[in-house]
Design an enzyme around this catalytic site. Structure first.
Site, PDB file in Angstrom:
ATOM      1  N   ASP A 248       6.400   4.279   4.379  1.00  0.00           N
ATOM      2  CA  ASP A 248       7.310   3.286   4.974  1.00  0.00           C
ATOM      3  C   ASP A 248       7.354   1.988   4.160  1.00  0.00           C
ATOM      4  O   ASP A 248       8.282   1.199   4.305  1.00  0.00           O
ATOM      5  CB  ASP A 248       6.953   3.006   6.449  1.00  0.00           C
TER       6      ASP A 248
ATOM      7  N   HIS B 206       6.396  -5.006  12.123  1.00  0.00           N
ATOM      8  CA  HIS B 206       5.858  -3.645  11.988  1.00  0.00           C
ATOM      9  C   HIS B 206       5.560  -3.042  13.368  1.00  0.00           C
ATOM     10  O   HIS B 206       4.453  -2.601  13.654  1.00  0.00           O
ATOM     11  CB  HIS B 206       4.593  -3.662  11.111  1.00  0.00           C
TER      12      HIS B 206
ATOM     13  N   ASP C 255       0.174  -3.684   6.240  1.00  0.00           N
ATOM     14  CA  ASP C 255      -0.532  -3.052   7.363  1.00  0.00           C
ATOM     15  C   ASP C 255      -2.013  -3.396   7.300  1.00  0.00           C
ATOM     16  O   ASP C 255      -2.661  -3.209   6.273  1.00  0.00           O
ATOM     17  CB  ASP C 255      -0.381  -1.525   7.292  1.00  0.00           C
TER      18      ASP C 255
ATOM     19  N   HIS D 126       1.647   3.831   1.925  1.00  0.00           N
ATOM     20  CA  HIS D 126       2.199   4.588   3.038  1.00  0.00           C
ATOM     21  C   HIS D 126       3.705   4.521   2.838  1.00  0.00           C
ATOM     22  O   HIS D 126       4.241   3.443   2.559  1.00  0.00           O
ATOM     23  CB  HIS D 126       1.787   3.994   4.393  1.00  0.00           C
TER      24      HIS D 126
ATOM     25  N   HIS E 281      -7.186  -1.189   6.150  1.00  0.00           N
ATOM     26  CA  HIS E 281      -6.220  -0.205   6.624  1.00  0.00           C
ATOM     27  C   HIS E 281      -6.683   1.181   6.162  1.00  0.00           C
ATOM     28  O   HIS E 281      -7.583   1.278   5.330  1.00  0.00           O
ATOM     29  CB  HIS E 281      -4.848  -0.572   6.018  1.00  0.00           C
TER      30      HIS E 281
ATOM     31  N   HIS F  66       0.847  -1.199   0.000  1.00  0.00           N
ATOM     32  CA  HIS F  66       0.000   0.000   0.000  1.00  0.00           C
ATOM     33  C   HIS F  66       0.882   1.248   0.000  1.00  0.00           C
ATOM     34  O   HIS F  66       2.093   1.163   0.222  1.00  0.00           O
ATOM     35  CB  HIS F  66      -0.957  -0.001   1.188  1.00  0.00           C
TER      36      HIS F  66
END
Ligand SMILES: [Zn+2]
Ligand SMILES: [Zn+2]
Length: 300
Positions: A65, A265, A207, A63, A139, A61
Site C-alpha cells: 500500500d 491510514h 506505519d 508493504h 512495524h 517501508h
C-alpha cells in the site's frame, strides 16, 4: 511556507473515498512525495499536481500500500520525457526493486537520471534551506519515518542596522552568512545584528506502533502525520498488526510537544462517519488534532 496534500488515507485496502497512502509535500519550489501507493498518479491528476515537478520520493517501508504506485510513477515520467533527475529513497532493497522492475518495463529512451538511495537513520538529504532525515519505526516490516526540517531562517536586524546608518545591501548578506563585517571603521558581529527564526518541521511516520523513536524525531514539530489505523477499543488488533490507535498517535503528539497532529491510514472497518470516534480517542491525549481526508490540503 510549506503545503501538504493528502493523496491517500486508507490502509492496506483502498476504499471508494480513500486511496492507498501518499502525501504530496511542497516547500518553495521543492516538491516531494512521501509514500506512493497504488493509484497515486491518478490522485495527483485529480489534485492538479504535476508528477513532473516532484523531485524526490520517500518510501517508508515495503508493504504494497506504500509503494505499489512507484513503478507506474517512474514509467510515466519517462513517457512524458522528463529531463530533471528523480531521486527515490527507501529502506534496504529499494535499489534492487527499482532496478529490476525498470529493466523489465522501461521503454523508450532514458530522458532523465534516476537516482535510488537506500536510507539509514539520520540525514538523507541536506540542502542549503532544509534537511530530510529518516528515523526507524516499529512495524512488522523494517521501515523509516521521515522528518522535513527547514533550517533556521536568519534575518539581518534592519532596524538596528539602519540606526548605525547601514542600509540593506551586500553587507546584510555577509552578516547573515555569519561573517563579521566592517562598517565605518567598526566591526559588526553577526551575533549582534542577526536574528534567528525556527524553521518549519514536518514529520510523517508511515506505519508504526507508538514508539520512542517517533517521539524523539517529532519533538517540537509543526505538523505530525501519524499512523492511526484503529480506534482505542481495537487496541489489541493494533498491537497484533503493529499499527497505532488514534489514542497512541495523540500520546505521541503530546509527548513530542508538536503543534498539530493529523491522523491517517484508517482501517477499512471505519466508514467516513465513524472516523469521529478516532478523533475523540486522540483528543483524550492531544487537542490540536484532525482526521485526514483524501485531497485535504494543509499549510504549515
Ligand atoms: Zn500501510
Ligand atoms: Zn505496513
Amino acid at each position: 511556507m510549506a503545503e501538504v496534500v493528502f493523496l491517500g488515507t486508507s490502509c492496506g485496502i483502498p476504499m471508494p473515498d480513500r486511496n492507498h497512502p501518499g502525501i504530496h509535500f511542497q516547500y518553495n519550489e521543492h516538491r516531494f512525495l512521501f509514500d506512493c501507493g497504488e493509484n497515486t498518479q491518478r490522485q495527483l491528476a485529480i489534485a492538479k499536481l504535476s508528477p513532473m515537478k516532484i523531485s524526490r520520493v520517500f518510501i517508508t517501508h515495503f508493504h504494497g500500500d506504500h509503494y505499489f504506485g512507484l513503478i507506474g510513477f517512474i514509467q510515466s515520467n519517462y513517457w512524458r520525457e522528463r529531463t530533471e533527475p528523480l531521486y527515490i529513497y527507501g529502506p534496504k532493497g529499494i535499489k534492487t526493486l527499482v532496478e529490476d522492475v525498470m529493466r523489465l518495463v522501461e521503454q523508450g529512451k532514458k530522458t532523465f537520471e534516476l537516482v535510488v538511495e537506500e536510507v539509514k537513520e539520520g540525514v538523507v538529504v541536506d540542502e542549503p534551506e532544509f534537511t530530510v532525515s529518516a528515523f526507524p519505526t516499529k512495524h512488522s516490516r523494517p521501515g523509516f519515518g521521515y522528518v522535513f526540517q527547514e533550517k533556521e531562517r536568519l534575518h539581518a536586524d534592519e532596524k538596528k542596522l539602519r540606526k548605525i546608518g547601514l542600509n540593506p545591501g551586500p553587507l546584510y548578506g555577509d552578516l547573515k552568512a555569519g561573517k563579521t563585517v566592517e562598517w565605518k571603521g567598526k566591526k559588526l558581529k553577526p551575533a549582534d545584528y542577526v536574528t534567528r527564526e525556527k524553521g518549519i518541521k514536518f514529520v510523517y511516520t508511515g506505519d508504526t506502533e507508538m514508539c520512542d523513536s517517533t517521539i524523539k524525531a517529532a519533538e517540537g514539530a509543526d505538523l505530525l502525520v501519524h499512523d492511526s489505523t484503529f480506534a482505542q477499543d481495537a487496541s489489541d488488533r493494533a498491537r497484533d498488526a503493529t499499527h497505532s490507535t488514534a489514542r497512541d498517535a495523540g500520546e505521541v503528539a503530546r509527548q513530542a510537544n508538536v503543534r498539530q497532529l493529523v491522523l491517517t491510514h484508517f482501517s477499512t472497518r471505519y466508514k467516513e462517519e465513524e472516523l469521529d470516534k478516532l478523533l475523540q480517542d486522540a483528543k483524550k491525549e492531544f487537542d490540536n488534532v484532525i482526521v485526514a481526508k483524501d485531497f485535504m490540503r494543509l499549510e504549515i
